[in-house]
Design an enzyme around this catalytic site. Structure first.
Site, PDB file in Angstrom:
ATOM      1  N   GLY A  15     -24.807  49.576 -74.468  1.00 34.25           N
ATOM      2  CA  GLY A  15     -24.862  50.578 -73.478  1.00 34.25           C
ATOM      3  C   GLY A  15     -25.251  49.936 -72.033  1.00 34.25           C
ATOM      4  O   GLY A  15     -25.841  50.712 -71.328  1.00 34.25           O
ATOM      5  N   LYS A  16     -24.843  48.463 -71.782  1.00 31.30           N
ATOM      6  CA  LYS A  16     -25.216  48.161 -70.422  1.00 31.30           C
ATOM      7  C   LYS A  16     -24.641  48.767 -69.330  1.00 31.30           C
ATOM      8  O   LYS A  16     -24.819  49.281 -68.325  1.00 31.30           O
ATOM      9  CB  LYS A  16     -24.823  46.685 -70.370  1.00 31.30           C
ATOM     10  CG  LYS A  16     -25.530  45.775 -71.127  1.00 31.30           C
ATOM     11  CD  LYS A  16     -25.095  44.264 -70.915  1.00 31.30           C
ATOM     12  CE  LYS A  16     -23.707  44.144 -71.269  1.00 31.30           C
ATOM     13  NZ  LYS A  16     -23.136  44.183 -72.612  1.00 31.30           N
ATOM     14  N   LYS A  38     -19.964  43.862 -61.550  1.00 27.72           N
ATOM     15  CA  LYS A  38     -19.629  43.459 -62.909  1.00 27.72           C
ATOM     16  C   LYS A  38     -19.297  41.694 -62.630  1.00 27.72           C
ATOM     17  O   LYS A  38     -18.563  41.292 -61.813  1.00 27.72           O
ATOM     18  CB  LYS A  38     -18.235  43.976 -63.662  1.00 27.72           C
ATOM     19  CG  LYS A  38     -18.124  43.328 -64.700  1.00 27.72           C
ATOM     20  CD  LYS A  38     -19.116  43.844 -65.873  1.00 27.72           C
ATOM     21  CE  LYS A  38     -18.550  43.315 -67.231  1.00 27.72           C
ATOM     22  NZ  LYS A  38     -19.617  43.730 -68.271  1.00 27.72           N
ATOM     23  N   THR A  42     -13.797  41.013 -68.799  1.00 28.19           N
ATOM     24  CA  THR A  42     -12.681  40.551 -69.770  1.00 28.19           C
ATOM     25  C   THR A  42     -12.083  41.791 -70.308  1.00 28.19           C
ATOM     26  O   THR A  42     -12.614  42.860 -70.350  1.00 28.19           O
ATOM     27  CB  THR A  42     -13.513  39.466 -70.729  1.00 28.19           C
ATOM     28  OG1 THR A  42     -14.212  40.182 -71.519  1.00 28.19           O
ATOM     29  CG2 THR A  42     -14.088  38.338 -70.181  1.00 28.19           C
ATOM     30  N   ASP A  50     -15.430  48.521 -66.704  1.00 25.67           N
ATOM     31  CA  ASP A  50     -16.926  48.790 -66.610  1.00 25.67           C
ATOM     32  C   ASP A  50     -17.344  49.383 -65.253  1.00 25.67           C
ATOM     33  O   ASP A  50     -17.997  50.182 -65.050  1.00 25.67           O
ATOM     34  CB  ASP A  50     -17.771  47.415 -66.905  1.00 25.67           C
ATOM     35  CG  ASP A  50     -17.894  47.101 -68.069  1.00 25.67           C
ATOM     36  OD1 ASP A  50     -17.351  47.770 -69.195  1.00 25.67           O
ATOM     37  OD2 ASP A  50     -18.783  46.134 -68.472  1.00 25.67           O
ATOM     38  N   GLU A 115     -24.039  43.708 -63.678  1.00 32.04           N
ATOM     39  CA  GLU A 115     -23.921  43.652 -65.165  1.00 32.04           C
ATOM     40  C   GLU A 115     -23.150  42.549 -65.710  1.00 32.04           C
ATOM     41  O   GLU A 115     -22.162  41.889 -65.336  1.00 32.04           O
ATOM     42  CB  GLU A 115     -22.938  44.873 -65.599  1.00 32.04           C
ATOM     43  CG  GLU A 115     -22.966  45.271 -67.167  1.00 32.04           C
ATOM     44  CD  GLU A 115     -22.222  46.261 -67.603  1.00 32.04           C
ATOM     45  OE1 GLU A 115     -21.786  47.203 -66.901  1.00 32.04           O
ATOM     46  OE2 GLU A 115     -21.581  46.087 -68.727  1.00 32.04           O
ATOM     47  N   GLY A 116     -23.990  41.913 -66.420  1.00 31.58           N
ATOM     48  CA  GLY A 116     -23.301  40.853 -67.369  1.00 31.58           C
ATOM     49  C   GLY A 116     -22.266  41.176 -68.202  1.00 31.58           C
ATOM     50  O   GLY A 116     -22.233  42.157 -68.530  1.00 31.58           O
ATOM     51  N   ALA A 117     -21.866  40.086 -68.836  1.00 31.80           N
ATOM     52  CA  ALA A 117     -20.940  40.193 -70.191  1.00 31.80           C
ATOM     53  C   ALA A 117     -21.775  40.009 -71.264  1.00 31.80           C
ATOM     54  O   ALA A 117     -22.409  38.876 -71.350  1.00 31.80           O
ATOM     55  CB  ALA A 117     -19.630  39.239 -69.880  1.00 31.80           C
TER      56      ALA A 117
HETATM   57  N1  LIG Z   1     -26.291  56.859 -73.241  1.00 35.37           N
HETATM   58  C1  LIG Z   1     -24.998  56.884 -73.774  1.00 35.37           C
HETATM   59  N2  LIG Z   1     -24.345  58.064 -73.799  1.00 35.37           N
HETATM   60  C2  LIG Z   1     -23.186  57.999 -74.427  1.00 35.37           C
HETATM   61  N3  LIG Z   1     -22.184  56.947 -74.890  1.00 35.37           N
HETATM   62  C3  LIG Z   1     -23.054  55.954 -74.795  1.00 35.37           C
HETATM   63  C4  LIG Z   1     -24.189  55.918 -74.444  1.00 35.37           C
HETATM   64  N4  LIG Z   1     -24.652  54.481 -74.394  1.00 35.37           N
HETATM   65  C5  LIG Z   1     -23.500  53.856 -75.162  1.00 35.37           C
HETATM   66  N5  LIG Z   1     -22.602  54.719 -75.272  1.00 35.37           N
HETATM   67  C6  LIG Z   1     -21.440  54.642 -76.044  1.00 35.37           C
HETATM   68  O1  LIG Z   1     -21.279  53.263 -76.470  1.00 35.37           O
HETATM   69  C7  LIG Z   1     -20.276  52.442 -76.009  1.00 35.37           C
HETATM   70  C8  LIG Z   1     -20.748  51.214 -75.660  1.00 35.37           C
HETATM   71  O2  LIG Z   1     -21.424  51.198 -74.433  1.00 35.37           O
HETATM   72  P1  LIG Z   1     -21.407  50.506 -73.225  1.00 35.37           P
HETATM   73  O3  LIG Z   1     -22.344  50.840 -72.125  1.00 35.37           O
HETATM   74  O4  LIG Z   1     -19.834  50.271 -72.670  1.00 35.37           O
HETATM   75  O5  LIG Z   1     -21.881  49.038 -73.719  1.00 35.37           O
HETATM   76  P2  LIG Z   1     -22.170  47.550 -73.205  1.00 35.37           P
HETATM   77  O6  LIG Z   1     -21.650  47.724 -71.634  1.00 35.37           O
HETATM   78  O7  LIG Z   1     -23.389  46.940 -73.281  1.00 35.37           O
HETATM   79  O8  LIG Z   1     -20.947  46.600 -74.057  1.00 35.37           O
HETATM   80  C9  LIG Z   1     -19.708  53.176 -74.796  1.00 35.37           C
HETATM   81  O9  LIG Z   1     -18.080  53.097 -74.841  1.00 35.37           O
HETATM   82  C10 LIG Z   1     -20.164  54.886 -75.287  1.00 35.37           C
HETATM   83  O10 LIG Z   1     -19.131  55.202 -76.312  1.00 35.37           O
HETATM   84 MG   LIG Z   2     -20.209  47.044 -70.096  1.00 37.40          MG
END
Ligand SMILES: Nc1ncnc2c1ncn2[C@@H]1O[C@H](COP(=O)(O)OP(=O)(O)O)[C@@H](O)[C@H]1O
Ligand SMILES: [Mg+2]
Length: 217
Positions: A15-16, A38, A42, A50, A115-117
């Protein structure tokens, strides 16, 4: 808040990006002019999914800096760790481009959320880790975690890795999505709050709500 903050997570997909977009929106609402960047994207060509997500959550159109790709200076096509994605695309990783972009953004905005990877130990090259960059740049760091089983362990390990390198833990964002086991979710949040209060009293703690997005329904 002022300056460049690194956003990392206890794992990929934690959820980053949601947390970054949400925090940027919150800060902008308070009158703190905030932009996101970002570090290395990738799995994309010519855009950063992102950054797209950050803007959607922030409720703003693409900025001038997005159009100039200052907010996502390095993009690789293969959805893998940066070290591998760069090798597959036969391109080097110009680290200095990341730093230069952050500096430009920091000159125009109060806060840059970078935001990191993946997580802290994700390789940028075969002998250079994400956490090495954060330490070199002395970036205060915000760690995104969750309530799922295993998160306490991953969170404490990440915090130890930061402490070992003298990196400031500015904040922890507890992502309340997805809900899994309510008993574990609640205890994880309480445990982490109390851990920080005792060991890192200056570290902020935010709870990230579920953010429904029309584009994702
Ligand atoms: N607070 C949130 N509300 C709704 N969906 C979320 C939330 N946090 C994560 N998600 C879901 O989880 C997935 C991964 O979140 P993301 O922020 O893209 O992770 P990361 O950047 O760490 O890889 C998103 O595509 C979304 O479907
Ligand atoms: Mg991300």
């Amino acid at each position: 808040m002022k300056g460049i903050f690194f956003i990392t997570g206890i794992d990929t997909n934690i959820g980053k990006s949601y947390a970054t977009g949400w925090l940027a929106r919150e800060l902008n609402c308070k009158g703190i002019k905030t932009i996101t960047q970002k570090m290395i994207q990738t799995g994309n060509v010519g855009h950063s999914e992102d950054i797209d997500l950050h803007r959607e959550i922030m409720g703003i159109p693409f900025t001038e800096e997005d159009k100039e790709r200052i907010t996502f200076p390095i993009v690789f096509s293969y959805p893998a760790s940066p070290h591998l994605a760069a090798e597959i695309d036969h391109k080097p990783i110009p680290i200095e481009k990341i730093t230069a972009s952050s500096r430009i953004l920091a000159g125009r905005y109060d806060v840059v959320l970078l935001e990191g990877a993946g997580g802290l130990m994700v390789p940028i090259t075969r002998d250079y880790l994400t956490v090495d960059y954060i330490a070199e740049q002395k970036l205060p760091t915000i760690l995104v975690t969750s309530g799922r089983l295993g998160s306490i362990n991953h969170t404490l390990l990440s915090i130890e890795a930061l402490e070992k390198r003298g990196i400031a833990l500015y904040g922890v964002i507890y992502n309340s999505f997805p809900k899994s086991d309510e008993i574990i979710d609640n205890d994880t949040e309480v445990y982490l709050r109390e851990f920080l209060k005792k060991r890192y009293p200056d570290t902020r703690f935010w709870t990230l709500p579920e953010i429904p997005l029309p584009s994702r329904e």
